[in-house]
Design an enzyme around this catalytic site. Structure first.
Site, PDB file in Angstrom:
ATOM      1  N   ASP A 197     115.352 147.498  45.707  1.00 27.25           N
ATOM      2  CA  ASP A 197     114.276 146.506  45.779  1.00 27.25           C
ATOM      3  C   ASP A 197     112.994 147.157  45.278  1.00 27.25           C
ATOM      4  O   ASP A 197     112.454 148.053  45.914  1.00 27.25           O
ATOM      5  CB  ASP A 197     114.119 146.050  47.233  1.00 27.25           C
ATOM      6  CG  ASP A 197     113.029 144.984  47.394  1.00 27.25           C
ATOM      7  OD1 ASP A 197     112.338 144.673  46.412  1.00 27.25           O
ATOM      8  OD2 ASP A 197     112.878 144.478  48.526  1.00 27.25           O
ATOM      9  N   TYR A 243     100.601 133.782  40.722  1.00 25.54           N
ATOM     10  CA  TYR A 243     101.456 134.420  39.723  1.00 25.54           C
ATOM     11  C   TYR A 243     100.622 134.983  38.571  1.00 25.54           C
ATOM     12  O   TYR A 243     100.797 136.129  38.152  1.00 25.54           O
ATOM     13  CB  TYR A 243     102.466 133.408  39.186  1.00 25.54           C
ATOM     14  CG  TYR A 243     103.329 133.935  38.064  1.00 25.54           C
ATOM     15  CD1 TYR A 243     104.387 134.797  38.313  1.00 25.54           C
ATOM     16  CD2 TYR A 243     103.074 133.577  36.737  1.00 25.54           C
ATOM     17  CE1 TYR A 243     105.178 135.276  37.284  1.00 25.54           C
ATOM     18  CE2 TYR A 243     103.858 134.049  35.703  1.00 25.54           C
ATOM     19  CZ  TYR A 243     104.908 134.897  35.981  1.00 25.54           C
ATOM     20  OH  TYR A 243     105.676 135.381  34.960  1.00 25.54           O
ATOM     21  N   ALA A 252      97.522 135.838  38.591  1.00 24.24           N
ATOM     22  CA  ALA A 252      96.701 136.957  39.061  1.00 24.24           C
ATOM     23  C   ALA A 252      97.499 138.251  39.106  1.00 24.24           C
ATOM     24  O   ALA A 252      96.997 139.321  38.739  1.00 24.24           O
ATOM     25  CB  ALA A 252      96.138 136.649  40.453  1.00 24.24           C
TER      26      ALA A 252
END
Length: 328
Positions: free
Chosen positions: A105, A198, A200
């Protein structure tokens, strides 16, 4: 000092215009010649090592295939092991000598360190290209968010997920005089309704790598990728709303397909890898989207008006609160 600023306010605009008129023509000629030369001096990726995050589907999957066709060793990173296995099998068929799968991840800093070290220290001993491709989208009106804290993972994935791997990979990329390929977005430079968070995160990513490119002093090259609307999982699946409910994304998909020239993941991936191997600083896909970036800087008011007119006057406006969060 106030007088100096007043004088500069009058002098700088016309002086800048004159300088641009003098600089732009030879710059365009130089870039044209460089593009021709670069097309004959593509980097040979045979036997080199490429680490790709978000390689389980969509653009990342096809980037893996493009590098495989060039004979590169691959390290594929994603959270979905079953999908990674399928991609690895196809990559081997296309010509990759060896493919390593690592489930991780990228929003977790320790995980980023682990997969970079595992790729270099436990498998191939080197790293030539790092492709930071993992991302997650978040569409919806910010004011409709039930819990603003739910947007934090978008920054963790889109920004830190493409910054942390690079930080750990730099020592190895310096040794190989390698390259970082970072998948940003056209929205890193321009704007779109329903994508404030998104956009930003992508703007932060673009700014970081623009500065990082200077800091690295050409010891490690950087290719910034800015895809527009790509026909991938994000336009095919379902959107999660800010409240956590699942809502059909057919309206969102119709908007994207009807208003924009949507590109396939295969076409986009091919352009990205070709650009990286040519040594391009930027890959805008499709290339004509550069005009939107230009207009955003030159006349942002016009861009804002056009975006408002295109989206808010459409009969296909998505439901309020429509938001998608998916890591790929």
């Amino acid at each position: 000092m106030d007088l100096i600023h007043k004088v500069m306010n009058w002098v700088m605009p016309p002086l800048t215009l004159i300088l641009l008129c003098l600089i732009l023509p030879p710059l365009f000629i130089f870039r044209f010649i460089r593009a021709i030369v670069a097309s004959f001096t593509m980097e040979n990726m045979a036997g080199k090592v490429v680490l790709i995050t978000g390689a389980s589907s969509a653009i990342g999957e096809h980037i893996a295939y493009e590098y495989a066709k060039r004979g590169a060793y691959l390290v594929l990173v994603a959270t979905r092991e079953d999908c990674l296995g399928k991609v690895a099998g196809r990559a081997r068929q296309l010509g990759s000598p060896d493919v390593v799968l690592i489930c991780a991840d990228v929003s977790q800093i320790k995980e980023c360190k682990r997969f970079v070290e595992e790729a270099v220290n436990h498998h191939f001993g080197r790293l030539d290209h790092l492709v930071c491709n993992t991302g997650t989208e978040s569409f919806g009106l910010f004011e409709d968010a039930a819990d603003v804290a739910k947007f934090a993972p978008v920054m963790d994935v889109n920004f830190w997920g493409s910054v942390a791997p690079a930080c750990f990979a730099i020592p190895h990329l310096r040794k190989s005089r390698g390259r970082i390929v970072v998948n940003a977005s056209v929205l890193g430079w321009t704007v779109s309704p329903w994508a404030s968070v998104y956009g930003a995160t992508k703007a932060a990513l673009v700014n970081f790598y623009e500065t990082f490119r200077i800091d690295l002093k050409q010891e490690v090259k950087i290719t910034t990728v800015a895809p527009a609307f790509i026909e991938a999982e994000m336009l095919q699946e379902k959107h999660s709303s800010n409240t956590g409910d699942i809502v059909a994304d057919e309206k969102m998909r119709k908007i994207m397909v009807s208003l924009f020239a949507v590109r396939s993941s295969e076409e986009c991936a091919k352009a990205i890898v070709n650009g990286a191997c040519r040594g391009d600083r930027y890959v805008i896909e499709p290339p004509w989207y550069k005009v939107f970036i230009l207009f955003q800087f030159v006349c942002p008011g016009l861009v804002q008006w056009c975006a408002h007119w295109l989206f808010t006057t459409s009969d296909q406006v998505p439901p309020r609160g429509c938001c998608k969060k998916r890591m790929f």
